[in-house]
Write a protein that holds these residues in place. Structure first.
Motif: not given
Length: 460
Positions: A400-429
């Motif tokens: 719907d065009g709403t910011v549901v989460d945001q992540v600053s920076g990146y470290a190897q192996g992090e899955v913060l963006v993956d997890a944030a997708l769940a807040k947008a209704g995406v199925e995440v393991d």
């Protein structure tokens, strides 16, 4: 010439700490700040390892005169005429020495990854052999320094190959750091003492291979790009810098065109921009118009109905580029659920973006690359509309065009963006969600210590 990246440690120290001596391009990304914290721009050089050659650790204004593509008067925050530190080296004979001790006259110093000296058909060694043949008779030395290589591996390589090496080869005496990839603070401390870290003042370092040209007093003449342009460009660039370093070249190898005097003048730092308020999670994502590699307009609103991972990055930002492989994997994994990863190149020149697309985009076929047209202007969309003061910074926008989460920076192996997708209704393991909780805890625990070496925002 680029600004620093946002991150608690924006250290692409992984680039300095390759896990495999045979992998010249493997890099480990940066550890970044806790998402809720926004570092403001600073002109001070800060630890951050970059992926591009010739990148300084402080932002510089554009030069007044165009220079050939094959050379630059700067090198990772230093400028022509600056005295380089007498960084320790290990000789092929196993004896300890230093950069200053091996520089007796104008010298081309190649900074190389392990495979450049292990591979008998190494194109790097072929280039260096050519430079040695061409400029050696005029009093210019050529040598190579291997980085990210264990001492015993270097000495074994020296025993096996040094008779065939066309130039003298040395190594960083410090072994690659063998710690948890997430241990940002330890990587900062190790980087400060490594050969590349000393040359860069514990700041940004270039992708390897890279070259510098040094005078007999260990002063920088400039940086030389081995693979920028054809042989003619390389020869002219090497001749220009060698002359600047004090070499008296024979007429047949001297530079054909003299660089203008103002090409060597260090530009003034760019003014630091005023802080901006970061767009809050839960707000509608402002529509923005980007332009793809072909110049076609791409509006965020065109993707309504999709879940958009809007990643603000730049070609000069090491942690940003370190995150691209993960974003590619993310796009492949969640694309079937209607997820689009929009890699928005911001605070960067169009020319640099197009060069990246031509040379690197094939590695990331699932990403939608586009450029923020105002470039380094304060009117860039990332700053004006989203309040981004440091990159990489990623917004997750729902259907719907709403910011549901945001992540600053990146470290190897992090899955913060993956997890944030769940807040947008995406199925995440579920396992990914648990890992994300651990990632966030790790950031919280390590941020205070690593902040001492944090590389700050790109909003300047």
């Amino acid at each position: 010439m680029r600004t620093r990246c946002f991150a608690v440690l924006s250290m692409f120290l992984a680039a300095c700490q390759s896990k495999s001596a045979n992998d010249a391009t493997k890099t480990t990304p940066a550890v970044s700040m806790q998402p809720a914290v926004v570092m403001q721009p600073s002109v001070a050089a800060q630890p951050a390892i970059a992926l591009q050659p010739g990148m300084p650790a402080a932002p510089l204004a554009a030069p007044t005169k165009a220079r050939p593509a094959g050379w630059s008067p700067g090198f990772v925050g230093r400028w022509s005429g600056d005295l380089l530190p007498d960084a320790p080296l290990l000789g092929a004979d196993g004896q300890a020495t230093s950069l200053g001790a091996v520089i007796a006259r104008p010298t081309i110093v190649a900074l190389v990854p392990p495979n450049a000296i292990l591979d008998e058909a190494s194109p790097v060694m072929t280039k260096l052999a050519d430079l040695a043949r061409r400029f050696g008779p005029s009093g210019v030395d050529v040598l190579a320094v291997a980085n990210w290589m264990k001492t015993d591996e270097f000495l074994a390589a020296a025993r096996a190959h040094h008779a065939r090496w066309p130039v003298a080869v040395y190594s960083d005496p410090r072994d690659p750091l063998q710690v948890d990839d997430q241990d940002a603070y330890e990587r900062i401390k190790h980087h400060e003492q490594s050969f590349l870290g000393r040359l860069s003042g514990a700041g940004m370092t270039p992708a390897l291979p890279a070259c510098i040209v040094v005078d007999q007093g260990n002063h920088l003449a400039g940086s030389l790009h081995l693979f920028a342009g054809d042989t003619t460009v390389l020869h002219e660039s090497a001749a220009t810098l060698s002359t600047k370093a004090g070499a008296r070249l024979a007429a047949e190898v001297a530079p054909k065109v003299a660089a203008p005097d103002d090409a060597w003048v260090k530009p003034a730092p760019r003014a630091v921009e005023a802080p901006v308020a970061l767009l809050a999670t839960g707000q509608p994502a402002p529509d923005l118009t980007l332009h793809d590699a072909n110049g076609a307009a791409l509006k965020l609103s065109d993707l309504r109905g999709k879940v958009v991972v809007l990643d603000f990055w730049a070609t000069w930002c090491g942690p940003c580029r370190a995150a691209l492989p993960h974003l590619e994997s993310l796009a492949k994994t969640y694309g079937p659920q209607g997820v689009v990863v929009l890699a928005a190149c911001t605070n960067d020149e169009r020319e640099a973006f197009e060069e990246f697309i031509e040379e690197q985009s094939f590695r990331y076929p699932s990403l939608a690359f586009a450029h923020d047209a105002p470039g380094r202007s304060s009117e860039r969309a990332s700053r004006r509309l989203y309040g981004v003061g440091g990159i990489p910074h990623t917004f997750i926008v729902d259907r719907d065009g709403t910011v549901v989460d945001q992540v600053s920076g990146y470290a190897q192996g992090e899955v913060l963006v993956d997890a944030a997708l769940a807040k947008a209704g995406v199925e995440v393991d579920l396992a990914v969600l648990r890992r994300a909780e651990e990632d966030l805890q790790r950031r919280t625990q390590r941020a205070p210590a690593a902040t001492k070496g944090a590389a700050k925002g790109s909003g300047d």
